[in-house]
Design a protein around this motif. Structure first.
Motif, PDB file in Angstrom:
ATOM      1  N   ARG A  40       1.016  -1.152   0.030  1.00 32.23           N
ATOM      2  CA  ARG A  40      -0.200  -0.512  -0.070  1.00 32.23           C
ATOM      3  C   ARG A  40       1.137   1.272   0.161  1.00 32.23           C
ATOM      4  NH1 ARG A  40      -4.436  -1.497   4.492  1.00 32.23           N
ATOM      5  NH2 ARG A  40      -5.734  -3.339   3.206  1.00 32.23           N
ATOM      6  N   LYS A  41       0.416   2.640  -0.726  1.00 33.41           N
ATOM      7  CA  LYS A  41       1.095   3.584  -0.503  1.00 33.41           C
ATOM      8  C   LYS A  41       0.457   4.488   1.070  1.00 33.41           C
ATOM      9  CE  LYS A  41       2.937   3.328  -4.376  1.00 33.41           C
ATOM     10  NZ  LYS A  41       4.635   3.447  -4.463  1.00 33.41           N
ATOM     11  N   ASN A  42       1.271   5.437   1.813  1.00 31.94           N
ATOM     12  CA  ASN A  42       1.483   5.887   2.372  1.00 31.94           C
ATOM     13  C   ASN A  42       0.737   7.591   1.713  1.00 31.94           C
ATOM     14  OD1 ASN A  42       2.404   5.264   4.647  1.00 31.94           O
ATOM     15  ND2 ASN A  42       4.301   5.363   4.589  1.00 31.94           N
ATOM     16  N   LYS A  43       0.067   7.783   2.906  1.00 32.86           N
ATOM     17  CA  LYS A  43      -0.288   9.467   2.564  1.00 32.86           C
ATOM     18  C   LYS A  43       0.388  10.172   1.309  1.00 32.86           C
ATOM     19  CE  LYS A  43      -3.315  10.180   6.476  1.00 32.86           C
ATOM     20  NZ  LYS A  43      -3.763  11.388   7.601  1.00 32.86           N
ATOM     21  N   GLU A  48       4.342   1.804   2.096  1.00 34.09           N
ATOM     22  CA  GLU A  48       3.825   1.924   3.681  1.00 34.09           C
ATOM     23  C   GLU A  48       4.842   0.292   3.843  1.00 34.09           C
ATOM     24  OE1 GLU A  48      -0.650   1.713   5.875  1.00 34.09           O
ATOM     25  OE2 GLU A  48      -0.096   0.093   4.640  1.00 34.09           O
ATOM     26  N   THR A  49       5.318   0.265   4.881  1.00 36.41           N
ATOM     27  CA  THR A  49       5.244  -0.560   5.668  1.00 36.41           C
ATOM     28  C   THR A  49       4.828  -1.937   6.471  1.00 36.41           C
ATOM     29  OG1 THR A  49       7.205   0.047   7.300  1.00 36.41           O
ATOM     30  CG2 THR A  49       7.523   0.097   5.062  1.00 36.41           C
ATOM     31  N   ARG A  53       1.768   0.761   9.728  1.00 36.14           N
ATOM     32  CA  ARG A  53       0.660  -0.404   9.885  1.00 36.14           C
ATOM     33  C   ARG A  53       0.595  -0.176  11.013  1.00 36.14           C
ATOM     34  NH1 ARG A  53      -2.962  -3.102   7.501  1.00 36.14           N
ATOM     35  NH2 ARG A  53      -3.145  -2.208   5.057  1.00 36.14           N
ATOM     36  N   ILE A  54       1.728  -0.980  11.992  1.00 37.17           N
ATOM     37  CA  ILE A  54       1.687  -1.110  12.833  1.00 37.17           C
ATOM     38  C   ILE A  54       1.558   0.042  14.067  1.00 37.17           C
ATOM     39  CG2 ILE A  54       2.382  -1.353  15.018  1.00 37.17           C
ATOM     40  CD1 ILE A  54       3.522  -4.106  13.845  1.00 37.17           C
ATOM     41  N   LEU A  55       1.774   1.165  13.257  1.00 30.54           N
ATOM     42  CA  LEU A  55       1.864   1.995  14.068  1.00 30.54           C
ATOM     43  C   LEU A  55       0.532   3.300  13.876  1.00 30.54           C
ATOM     44  CD1 LEU A  55       5.750   4.101  14.667  1.00 30.54           C
ATOM     45  CD2 LEU A  55       4.587   3.348  16.143  1.00 30.54           C
ATOM     46  N   ASP A  72      -3.969   7.847  10.922  1.00 30.68           N
ATOM     47  CA  ASP A  72      -2.027   9.015  11.246  1.00 30.68           C
ATOM     48  C   ASP A  72      -1.643   7.454  12.241  1.00 30.68           C
ATOM     49  OD1 ASP A  72      -2.681  11.385  10.144  1.00 30.68           O
ATOM     50  OD2 ASP A  72      -3.289  12.381  12.381  1.00 30.68           O
ATOM     51  N   LYS A  73      -0.020   7.869  12.232  1.00 35.39           N
ATOM     52  CA  LYS A  73       0.607   7.035  12.626  1.00 35.39           C
ATOM     53  C   LYS A  73       0.705   7.685  14.526  1.00 35.39           C
ATOM     54  CE  LYS A  73       3.955   7.170   9.773  1.00 35.39           C
ATOM     55  NZ  LYS A  73       5.342   6.904   9.208  1.00 35.39           N
ATOM     56  N   ALA A  74       1.007   6.414  15.298  1.00 30.14           N
ATOM     57  CA  ALA A  74       1.084   6.949  17.069  1.00 30.14           C
ATOM     58  C   ALA A  74       3.054   7.431  16.872  1.00 30.14           C
ATOM     59  CB  ALA A  74       1.019   5.811  17.774  1.00 30.14           C
ATOM     60  N   GLY A  75       2.978   8.129  17.107  1.00 31.04           N
ATOM     61  CA  GLY A  75       4.682   8.862  17.635  1.00 31.04           C
ATOM     62  C   GLY A  75       5.522   8.199  18.624  1.00 31.04           C
ATOM     63  N   VAL A  76       6.503   8.722  19.170  1.00 30.59           N
ATOM     64  CA  VAL A  76       6.843   8.202  20.634  1.00 30.59           C
ATOM     65  C   VAL A  76       6.168   8.810  21.425  1.00 30.59           C
ATOM     66  CG1 VAL A  76       8.370  10.466  20.595  1.00 30.59           C
ATOM     67  CG2 VAL A  76       8.972   7.654  21.868  1.00 30.59           C
TER      68      VAL A  76
END
Length: 171
Positions: A40-43, A48-49, A53-55, A72-76
């Motif tokens: 898949r492609k990111n925004k 996409e990795t 996907r996990i984040l 949206d991906k969760a960040g640190v």
């Protein structure tokens, strides 16, 4: 390598995360899986990795109050803030039931936040938490911030919600 994540037994990935600090082979497998494109492609239009996907999944499951938009991906910061609130089983438990400490993540930072997110999702999918949910009724519970410094009464009265995947898990 593109098919490693698709062809890999999810339990092997879970074990690689748990044994990450003990084994070079576990580290290698972890990084191979996390860096595998999903097709898949990111925004932004890039590939996409599995890490992405996990984040994203972690953000959907645990970071509602962070104001993340769907996808949206969760960040640190989102992972670190939420990691301190995860319990196994229910509220009021001792620190052995505090998820982050049970899995030896004394600090969540730039070096390990994605590994912690992967651990939580892999555990819900095929690890001991999955087994405990099926066999013992234990679940992953999201409590209020700073649970180890709460009084017993505060832990008892906190607002919590259970988190689970549909039966059979999801990746």
């Amino acid at each position: 390598m593109a098919s490693i994540a698709k062809d890999l037994d999810p339990k092997l990935f879970y074990d690689a995360i748990v044994h990450f600090d003990e084994s070079d082979e576990a580290k290698e497998l972890y990084y191979q899986v996390m860096d595998t494109p999903t097709g898949r492609k990111n925004k932004s239009g890039s590939d996409e990795t599995v890490r992405d996907r996990i984040l994203k999944a972690y953000g959907v499951l645990f970071c509602e109050e962070a104001g993340l938009e769907p996808g949206d991906k969760a960040g640190v910061d989102e992972v670190a803030d939420t990691a301190d609130r995860l319990y196994i089983g229910g509220t009021g438990y001792d620190p052995d039931h505090w998820y982050r400490m049970k899995y030896h993540f004394p600090v969540i930072d730039d070096d390990n936040y994605d590994r912690f997110a992967a651990l939580v999702l892999a555990d819900m999918n095929c690890g001991p938490l999955h087994d405990a949910a099926l066999n013992d009724g234990d679940t992953l519970v999201v409590g209020e911030a700073d649970p180890l410094h709460m009084t017993a009464q505060q832990r008892k009265n906190q607002k919590v919600k259970s988190v689970s995947f549909p039966s059979g898990g999801a990746q």
